[in-house]
Scaffold this motif. Structure first.
Motif, PDB file in Angstrom:
ATOM      1  N   CYS A 157       0.825  -1.215   0.000  1.00 23.97           N
ATOM      2  CA  CYS A 157       0.000   0.000   0.000  1.00 23.97           C
ATOM      3  C   CYS A 157       0.858   1.263   0.000  1.00 23.97           C
ATOM      4  O   CYS A 157       0.528   2.243  -0.665  1.00 23.97           O
ATOM      5  CB  CYS A 157      -0.932  -0.004   1.204  1.00 23.97           C
ATOM      6  SG  CYS A 157      -2.253  -1.213   1.063  1.00 23.97           S
ATOM      7  N   LYS A 158       1.964   1.235   0.733  1.00 25.14           N
ATOM      8  CA  LYS A 158       2.838   2.408   0.775  1.00 25.14           C
ATOM      9  C   LYS A 158       3.465   2.657  -0.602  1.00 25.14           C
ATOM     10  O   LYS A 158       3.504   3.789  -1.079  1.00 25.14           O
ATOM     11  CB  LYS A 158       3.933   2.202   1.819  1.00 25.14           C
ATOM     12  CG  LYS A 158       4.709   3.460   2.150  1.00 25.14           C
ATOM     13  CD  LYS A 158       5.710   3.211   3.267  1.00 25.14           C
ATOM     14  CE  LYS A 158       4.943   3.009   4.558  1.00 25.14           C
ATOM     15  NZ  LYS A 158       5.829   2.925   5.720  1.00 25.14           N
ATOM     16  N   GLN A 159       3.934   1.604  -1.248  1.00 27.26           N
ATOM     17  CA  GLN A 159       4.540   1.756  -2.570  1.00 27.26           C
ATOM     18  C   GLN A 159       3.492   2.155  -3.606  1.00 27.26           C
ATOM     19  O   GLN A 159       3.783   2.928  -4.515  1.00 27.26           O
ATOM     20  CB  GLN A 159       5.238   0.461  -2.985  1.00 27.26           C
ATOM     21  CG  GLN A 159       6.166   0.633  -4.152  1.00 27.26           C
ATOM     22  CD  GLN A 159       7.107  -0.546  -4.318  1.00 27.26           C
ATOM     23  OE1 GLN A 159       7.350  -1.302  -3.392  1.00 27.26           O
ATOM     24  NE2 GLN A 159       7.631  -0.701  -5.511  1.00 27.26           N
ATOM     25  N   MET A 160       2.281   1.662  -3.452  1.00 26.58           N
ATOM     26  CA  MET A 160       1.208   2.051  -4.359  1.00 26.58           C
ATOM     27  C   MET A 160       0.876   3.536  -4.192  1.00 26.58           C
ATOM     28  O   MET A 160       0.603   4.236  -5.173  1.00 26.58           O
ATOM     29  CB  MET A 160      -0.042   1.210  -4.121  1.00 26.58           C
ATOM     30  CG  MET A 160      -1.082   1.398  -5.209  1.00 26.58           C
ATOM     31  SD  MET A 160      -2.595   0.555  -4.884  1.00 26.58           S
ATOM     32  CE  MET A 160      -3.445   1.801  -3.951  1.00 26.58           C
ATOM     33  N   THR A 161       0.925   4.030  -2.960  1.00 27.22           N
ATOM     34  CA  THR A 161       0.669   5.449  -2.707  1.00 27.22           C
ATOM     35  C   THR A 161       1.707   6.315  -3.423  1.00 27.22           C
ATOM     36  O   THR A 161       1.364   7.324  -4.050  1.00 27.22           O
ATOM     37  CB  THR A 161       0.682   5.737  -1.193  1.00 27.22           C
ATOM     38  OG1 THR A 161      -0.304   4.924  -0.565  1.00 27.22           O
ATOM     39  CG2 THR A 161       0.402   7.196  -0.907  1.00 27.22           C
ATOM     40  N   PHE A 162       2.980   5.940  -3.347  1.00 22.56           N
ATOM     41  CA  PHE A 162       4.028   6.680  -4.058  1.00 22.56           C
ATOM     42  C   PHE A 162       3.809   6.612  -5.566  1.00 22.56           C
ATOM     43  O   PHE A 162       4.007   7.601  -6.277  1.00 22.56           O
ATOM     44  CB  PHE A 162       5.412   6.144  -3.704  1.00 22.56           C
ATOM     45  CG  PHE A 162       5.860   6.496  -2.313  1.00 22.56           C
ATOM     46  CD1 PHE A 162       5.792   7.792  -1.838  1.00 22.56           C
ATOM     47  CD2 PHE A 162       6.348   5.514  -1.476  1.00 22.56           C
ATOM     48  CE1 PHE A 162       6.200   8.111  -0.558  1.00 22.56           C
ATOM     49  CE2 PHE A 162       6.759   5.816  -0.193  1.00 22.56           C
ATOM     50  CZ  PHE A 162       6.695   7.122   0.265  1.00 22.56           C
ATOM     51  N   SER A 163       3.406   5.463  -6.051  1.00 20.34           N
ATOM     52  CA  SER A 163       3.164   5.286  -7.478  1.00 20.34           C
ATOM     53  C   SER A 163       2.028   6.189  -7.961  1.00 20.34           C
ATOM     54  O   SER A 163       2.146   6.836  -9.008  1.00 20.34           O
ATOM     55  CB  SER A 163       2.844   3.824  -7.763  1.00 20.34           C
ATOM     56  OG  SER A 163       2.601   3.617  -9.118  1.00 20.34           O
ATOM     57  N   VAL A 164       0.947   6.226  -7.204  1.00 21.21           N
ATOM     58  CA  VAL A 164      -0.182   7.092  -7.581  1.00 21.21           C
ATOM     59  C   VAL A 164       0.221   8.562  -7.506  1.00 21.21           C
ATOM     60  O   VAL A 164      -0.171   9.377  -8.357  1.00 21.21           O
ATOM     61  CB  VAL A 164      -1.419   6.789  -6.698  1.00 21.21           C
ATOM     62  CG1 VAL A 164      -2.515   7.809  -6.906  1.00 21.21           C
ATOM     63  CG2 VAL A 164      -1.950   5.398  -6.993  1.00 21.21           C
ATOM     64  N   GLY A 165       1.048   8.920  -6.516  1.00 28.21           N
ATOM     65  CA  GLY A 165       1.545  10.297  -6.423  1.00 28.21           C
ATOM     66  C   GLY A 165       2.377  10.682  -7.637  1.00 28.21           C
ATOM     67  O   GLY A 165       2.238  11.788  -8.176  1.00 28.21           O
ATOM     68  N   CYS A 166       3.236   9.785  -8.085  1.00 26.85           N
ATOM     69  CA  CYS A 166       4.027  10.047  -9.300  1.00 26.85           C
ATOM     70  C   CYS A 166       3.119  10.211 -10.510  1.00 26.85           C
ATOM     71  O   CYS A 166       3.374  11.047 -11.384  1.00 26.85           O
ATOM     72  CB  CYS A 166       5.010   8.912  -9.539  1.00 26.85           C
ATOM     73  SG  CYS A 166       6.404   8.880  -8.413  1.00 26.85           S
TER      74      CYS A 166
END
Length: 187
Positions: A157-166
């Motif tokens: 979930c944390k890595q997905m959050t960064f991905s969506v932010g990018c």
């Protein structure tokens, strides 16, 4: 009287010439092919990096946990929205990279502006779809009976959050590209 009218006509002609010269000076500040090539090149390159980072983070994001004796795996294959996110950001990255040399050589056109807007809309759709699924994964939905899964898959979930932010950053940069590619149509 005739001399006065000639002077007035000459003044009007001078005003018209100065307006034309101002417009020509505006155009000279831009690329001869239209558009603002340095700004467009910068925003296209950075949007390509942002969408590439979003796609790469999503592609490499996976986590497996054992819940009640059953191994459960989370990756971008887990949801059609995540697959759409990965492919859409990849397409937008590819478009930004392909359009970068084209804009510097040929300038912008209505067709290029249309593709800029399509790329921005694609990234926006990808980001909002993944964000909606991520929100349900993080908070759940008690009315339907969906539980929170981010308490089990914290890294995912944390890595997905960064991905969506990018991806949202890429969308904003593509908005800037679209604004710059349409700027030469305003003159």
């Amino acid at each position: 009287m005739e001399n006065n009218s000639n002077i007035n006509n000459n003044n009007r002609g001078g005003e018209e010439i100065s307006i034309i010269q101002q417009k020509q000076n505006k155009v000279m500040k831009r690329n001869s092919n239209g558009g603002y090539p340095i700004g467009q090149g910068f925003f296209r390159a950075v949007s390509a990096m942002a969408t590439f980072a979003a796609a790469l983070l999503m592609a490499l994001n996976q986590e497996t946990h054992t819940i009640d004796g059953f191994p459960m795996h989370a990756s971008y294959h887990s949801s059609p929205a995540f697959r759409f996110f990965l492919y859409g950001n990849g397409i937008a990255c590819g478009y930004s990279l392909v359009s970068l040399p084209l804009v510097s050589v040929f300038g912008t056109s209505y067709l290029m502006h249309l593709f800029d807007m399509l790329a921005m809309g694609l990234v926006m759709g990808c980001a909002t779809g993944a964000a909606a699924i991520g929100y349900v994964g993080k908070h759940g939905n008690n009315h339907i009976g969906w539980i929170q899964v981010c308490s089990y898959y914290e890294k995912f979930c944390k890595q997905m959050t960064f991905s969506v932010g990018c991806s949202y950053l890429g969308c904003l940069l593509l908005l800037a590209v679209s604004a710059l590619s349409s700027a030469n149509k305003l003159i």
